[in-house]
Motif scaffolding. Structure first.
Motif, PDB file in Angstrom:
ATOM      1  N   VAL A 266       0.852  -1.196   0.000  1.00  0.00           N
ATOM      2  CA  VAL A 266       0.000   0.000   0.000  1.00  0.00           C
ATOM      3  C   VAL A 266       0.885   1.243   0.000  1.00  0.00           C
ATOM      4  CG1 VAL A 266      -1.751   1.331   1.254  1.00  0.00           C
ATOM      5  CG2 VAL A 266      -1.887  -1.165   1.211  1.00  0.00           C
ATOM      6  N   MET A 267       0.570   2.183  -0.889  1.00  0.00           N
ATOM      7  CA  MET A 267       1.279   3.469  -0.932  1.00  0.00           C
ATOM      8  C   MET A 267       0.373   4.517  -0.274  1.00  0.00           C
ATOM      9  SD  MET A 267       2.461   5.525  -4.333  1.00  0.00           S
ATOM     10  CE  MET A 267       0.833   6.187  -4.667  1.00  0.00           C
ATOM     11  N   TYR A 268       0.867   5.100   0.810  1.00  0.00           N
ATOM     12  CA  TYR A 268       0.113   6.160   1.490  1.00  0.00           C
ATOM     13  C   TYR A 268       0.604   7.496   0.970  1.00  0.00           C
ATOM     14  CZ  TYR A 268      -1.217   2.359   4.540  1.00  0.00           C
ATOM     15  OH  TYR A 268      -1.700   1.181   5.008  1.00  0.00           O
ATOM     16  N   GLU A 269      -0.305   8.239   0.367  1.00  0.00           N
ATOM     17  CA  GLU A 269       0.038   9.565  -0.182  1.00  0.00           C
ATOM     18  C   GLU A 269      -1.023  10.534   0.324  1.00  0.00           C
ATOM     19  OE1 GLU A 269       2.338  11.473  -2.126  1.00  0.00           O
ATOM     20  OE2 GLU A 269       0.806  12.934  -1.538  1.00  0.00           O
ATOM     21  N   LYS A 270      -0.561  11.593   0.970  1.00  0.00           N
ATOM     22  CA  LYS A 270      -1.543  12.497   1.590  1.00  0.00           C
ATOM     23  C   LYS A 270      -2.308  13.337   0.566  1.00  0.00           C
ATOM     24  CE  LYS A 270       1.950  15.916   2.725  1.00  0.00           C
ATOM     25  NZ  LYS A 270       2.626  16.666   3.769  1.00  0.00           N
ATOM     26  N   GLY A 271      -1.731  13.506  -0.627  1.00  0.00           N
ATOM     27  CA  GLY A 271      -2.449  14.241  -1.678  1.00  0.00           C
ATOM     28  C   GLY A 271      -2.666  13.338  -2.878  1.00  0.00           C
ATOM     29  N   MET A 272      -2.671  13.938  -4.059  1.00  0.00           N
ATOM     30  CA  MET A 272      -2.750  13.127  -5.272  1.00  0.00           C
ATOM     31  C   MET A 272      -1.349  12.584  -5.568  1.00  0.00           C
ATOM     32  SD  MET A 272      -5.804  13.131  -6.206  1.00  0.00           S
ATOM     33  CE  MET A 272      -5.735  12.465  -7.863  1.00  0.00           C
TER      34      MET A 272
ATOM     35  N   MET B 273      -0.057   0.911 -10.546  1.00  0.00           N
ATOM     36  CA  MET B 273      -1.117   0.169  -9.843  1.00  0.00           C
ATOM     37  C   MET B 273      -1.598  -1.050 -10.637  1.00  0.00           C
ATOM     38  SD  MET B 273      -3.001   3.318  -8.070  1.00  0.00           S
ATOM     39  CE  MET B 273      -1.923   4.558  -7.376  1.00  0.00           C
ATOM     40  N   HIS B 274      -1.195  -1.126 -11.891  1.00  0.00           N
ATOM     41  CA  HIS B 274      -1.599  -2.251 -12.747  1.00  0.00           C
ATOM     42  C   HIS B 274      -1.164  -3.597 -12.146  1.00  0.00           C
ATOM     43  CE1 HIS B 274      -2.439  -4.350 -16.496  1.00  0.00           C
ATOM     44  NE2 HIS B 274      -1.237  -4.907 -16.413  1.00  0.00           N
ATOM     45  N   PHE B 275      -0.061  -3.603 -11.410  1.00  0.00           N
ATOM     46  CA  PHE B 275       0.486  -4.863 -10.894  1.00  0.00           C
ATOM     47  C   PHE B 275       0.076  -5.130  -9.439  1.00  0.00           C
ATOM     48  CE2 PHE B 275       3.155  -3.319 -14.313  1.00  0.00           C
ATOM     49  CZ  PHE B 275       3.120  -4.410 -15.174  1.00  0.00           C
ATOM     50  N   GLY B 276      -0.837  -4.322  -8.937  1.00  0.00           N
ATOM     51  CA  GLY B 276      -1.392  -4.643  -7.614  1.00  0.00           C
ATOM     52  C   GLY B 276      -1.122  -3.625  -6.518  1.00  0.00           C
ATOM     53  N   LEU B 277      -0.344  -2.594  -6.829  1.00  0.00           N
ATOM     54  CA  LEU B 277      -0.099  -1.566  -5.799  1.00  0.00           C
ATOM     55  C   LEU B 277      -1.426  -0.889  -5.442  1.00  0.00           C
ATOM     56  CD1 LEU B 277       1.813   0.354  -4.180  1.00  0.00           C
ATOM     57  CD2 LEU B 277       1.895   1.789  -6.233  1.00  0.00           C
ATOM     58  N   LYS B 278      -1.665  -0.748  -4.129  1.00  0.00           N
ATOM     59  CA  LYS B 278      -2.869  -0.030  -3.695  1.00  0.00           C
ATOM     60  C   LYS B 278      -2.463   1.353  -3.218  1.00  0.00           C
ATOM     61  CE  LYS B 278      -4.806  -4.365  -2.107  1.00  0.00           C
ATOM     62  NZ  LYS B 278      -3.774  -5.226  -1.568  1.00  0.00           N
ATOM     63  N   HIS B 279      -3.352   2.309  -3.446  1.00  0.00           N
ATOM     64  CA  HIS B 279      -3.082   3.678  -3.005  1.00  0.00           C
ATOM     65  C   HIS B 279      -4.153   4.098  -2.017  1.00  0.00           C
ATOM     66  CE1 HIS B 279      -3.950   8.129  -3.978  1.00  0.00           C
ATOM     67  NE2 HIS B 279      -3.105   8.060  -2.976  1.00  0.00           N
ATOM     68  N   GLU B 280      -3.713   4.635  -0.889  1.00  0.00           N
ATOM     69  CA  GLU B 280      -4.672   5.231   0.042  1.00  0.00           C
ATOM     70  C   GLU B 280      -4.280   6.676   0.253  1.00  0.00           C
ATOM     71  OE1 GLU B 280      -5.706   3.069   3.552  1.00  0.00           O
ATOM     72  OE2 GLU B 280      -5.651   1.147   2.495  1.00  0.00           O
ATOM     73  N   MET B 281      -5.268   7.562   0.079  1.00  0.00           N
ATOM     74  CA  MET B 281      -4.970   8.983   0.245  1.00  0.00           C
ATOM     75  C   MET B 281      -5.010   9.325   1.740  1.00  0.00           C
ATOM     76  SD  MET B 281      -6.681  12.374  -1.358  1.00  0.00           S
ATOM     77  CE  MET B 281      -6.533  12.137  -3.084  1.00  0.00           C
ATOM     78  N   LYS B 282      -3.918   9.031   2.415  1.00  0.00           N
ATOM     79  CA  LYS B 282      -3.839   9.245   3.859  1.00  0.00           C
ATOM     80  C   LYS B 282      -2.464   9.770   4.225  1.00  0.00           C
ATOM     81  CE  LYS B 282      -7.206   5.805   5.159  1.00  0.00           C
ATOM     82  NZ  LYS B 282      -7.429   4.407   5.483  1.00  0.00           N
ATOM     83  N   GLU B 283      -2.432  10.570   5.273  1.00  0.00           N
ATOM     84  CA  GLU B 283      -1.142  11.090   5.760  1.00  0.00           C
ATOM     85  C   GLU B 283      -0.609  10.155   6.839  1.00  0.00           C
ATOM     86  OE1 GLU B 283      -1.179  15.124   7.076  1.00  0.00           O
ATOM     87  OE2 GLU B 283       0.935  15.027   7.687  1.00  0.00           O
ATOM     88  N   VAL B 284       0.620   9.749   6.690  1.00  0.00           N
ATOM     89  CA  VAL B 284       1.265   8.925   7.722  1.00  0.00           C
ATOM     90  C   VAL B 284       1.807   9.858   8.798  1.00  0.00           C
ATOM     91  CG1 VAL B 284       3.193   7.362   8.197  1.00  0.00           C
ATOM     92  CG2 VAL B 284       1.823   7.061   6.118  1.00  0.00           C
ATOM     93  N   LYS B 285       1.480   9.526  10.047  1.00  0.00           N
ATOM     94  CA  LYS B 285       1.947  10.370  11.164  1.00  0.00           C
ATOM     95  C   LYS B 285       3.297   9.901  11.693  1.00  0.00           C
ATOM     96  CE  LYS B 285      -1.928  12.690  11.246  1.00  0.00           C
ATOM     97  NZ  LYS B 285      -1.968  13.971  10.580  1.00  0.00           N
ATOM     98  N   GLN B 286       3.465   8.578  11.761  1.00  0.00           N
ATOM     99  CA  GLN B 286       4.701   8.053  12.358  1.00  0.00           C
ATOM    100  C   GLN B 286       4.930   6.612  11.899  1.00  0.00           C
ATOM    101  OE1 GLN B 286       4.691   7.046  16.653  1.00  0.00           O
ATOM    102  NE2 GLN B 286       6.301   8.580  16.894  1.00  0.00           N
ATOM    103  N   VAL B 287       6.168   6.252  11.755  1.00  0.00           N
ATOM    104  CA  VAL B 287       6.541   4.846  11.493  1.00  0.00           C
ATOM    105  C   VAL B 287       7.347   4.368  12.700  1.00  0.00           C
ATOM    106  CG1 VAL B 287       7.782   3.260   9.975  1.00  0.00           C
ATOM    107  CG2 VAL B 287       6.630   5.261   9.004  1.00  0.00           C
TER     108      VAL B 287
END
Ligand code: FAD
Length: 313
Positions: A29-35, A71-85
């Motif tokens: 999953v790729m977390y991206e806060k914007g587009m 994303m063709h190969f299965g990557l998912k995108h969620e438009m969310k901001e990560v706060k901490q890892v």
């Protein structure tokens, strides 16, 4: 649990996702806060991404086809901001504020943000004459006079780079001494195309609908203000690395950073923490170019795959 969480959806994050999923990882999953697309989408013209050359190609146009391919190969995108890892045992926690996701590997691709100097007209003419990247935009001023604002290593190195392309480079610096390394200062001083305007700062950038025409310079040693007529101004007054997701509750960092806050990685984009990678503008010695960020992402994606296979996670 995710196989891989990617933080940031610029060229590095998107390419990391492409390589990780196409290589066989299922839960990515790729977390991206914007587009998705990253900072290059602010650019009005990009000429140096190999294989995609057209006059007037904008950053937005360059990036437009990337998400569908990645994303063709299965990557998912969620438009969310990560706060901490965080690292917990042998896996990671990705804190999204109202939920926490577990991941076997994490690739951090949050980029960096060049600082603005704050003079009047800087935002208005950004991308229309005002730039923070000589490698990106210097060529647009081939044979013309330009100005550089700043006195650090980046400012003087970029002034030297511009001197190879432009007819003259004015370096505007607020002091009469430099933070840059002495050999760099010496090379810049010896360069006949570089002229220093010292004890000076920019009060205002001016121009018209076509773009920047010049800057008004004020002095801190009593000299009268002056106008410098240049179509290009390169601002190098520092760079903020978007590393906040790595900051832990006790103030420490999840992995090793250098003095500038950039993530220390090896040539495989490994950070000091196994299973954690950094790619793109966020890492040490990043050339801060789309092609390099994409390359970093590809390497990090492949390394996440190897890590999971090697550790049989
Ligand atoms: P970025 O592109 O910065 O992407 C990082 C992404 O992470 C962003 O989309 C951001 O929203 C996201 N993010 C950050 N924090 C979080 C978080 N906590 N949670 C979720 N998402 C987060 N390069 C060239 O090669 N040629 C050029 O001509 C050129 N011109 C440029 C012109 C301009 C005006 C600018 C600003 C840059 C230019 N560059 C150019 C540089 C290029 O854009 C960068 O080097 C490249 O985009 C870096 O990619 P990246 O993936 O590392 O980071």
């Amino acid at each position: 649990m995710l196989d891989c969480a990617i933080v940031g959806g610029g060229p590095a994050g998107l390419t990391a996702g492409l390589y990780a999923t196409r290589g066989g990882l299922k839960e990515v999953v790729m977390y991206e806060k914007g587009m998705p697309g990253g900072q290059i989408t602010q650019s009005s013209e990009i000429e140096n991404y190999p294989g995609v050359f057209r006059e007037g190609l904008t950053g937005m146009e360059l990036m437009e086809p990337w998400p569908a391919q990645c994303m063709h190969f299965g990557l998912k995108h969620e438009m969310k901001e990560v706060k901490q890892v965080r690292k917990v045992g042998d896996h990671f926690e990705v804190d999204l504020g109202n939920e926490t996701v577990e991941a076997k590997t994490v690739i951090v691709c949050t980029g960096s943000t060049p600082r603005r100097a704050g003079f009047k007209g800087e935002d208005e003419y950004f991308g229309k004459g005002v730039s923070t990247c000589a490698t990106c935009d210097g060529f647009f001023y081939k044979g013309k006079e330009v100005a550089v604002l700043g006195g650090g290593d980046t400012a003087l190195e970029e002034a030297l780079y511009l001197a190879n392309i432009c007819s003259k480079v004015y370096v505007i610096h607020r002091r009469d001494s430099f933070r840059a390394a002495p050999p760099t200062v010496e090379r810049a001083m010896k360069n006949e195309k570089i002229e220093f305007i010292l004890n000076a700062s920019i009060e205002e950038a001016f121009g018209d609908a076509m773009g920047l025409q010049g800057v008004k310079i004020v002095f801190n040693d009593g000299r009268e203000p002056m106008e410098l007529h240049v179509p290009g101004l390169f601002v190098f007054v520092g760079n903020d690395v978007n590393n906040q997701v790595l900051r832990q509750d006790d103030g420490s960092w999840l992995c090793d950073l250098n003095e500038q806050g950039e993530v220390i990685v090896d040539l495989n984009m490994h950070s000091s923490v196994p299973g954690l990678y950094a790619a793109g503008d966020l890492r040490i010695q990043a050339p801060k170019q789309v092609v390099c960020a994409a390359s970093d992402g590809a390497i990090a994606g492949m390394q996440a795959l190897h890590y999971i296979q090697e550790h049989e996670l």
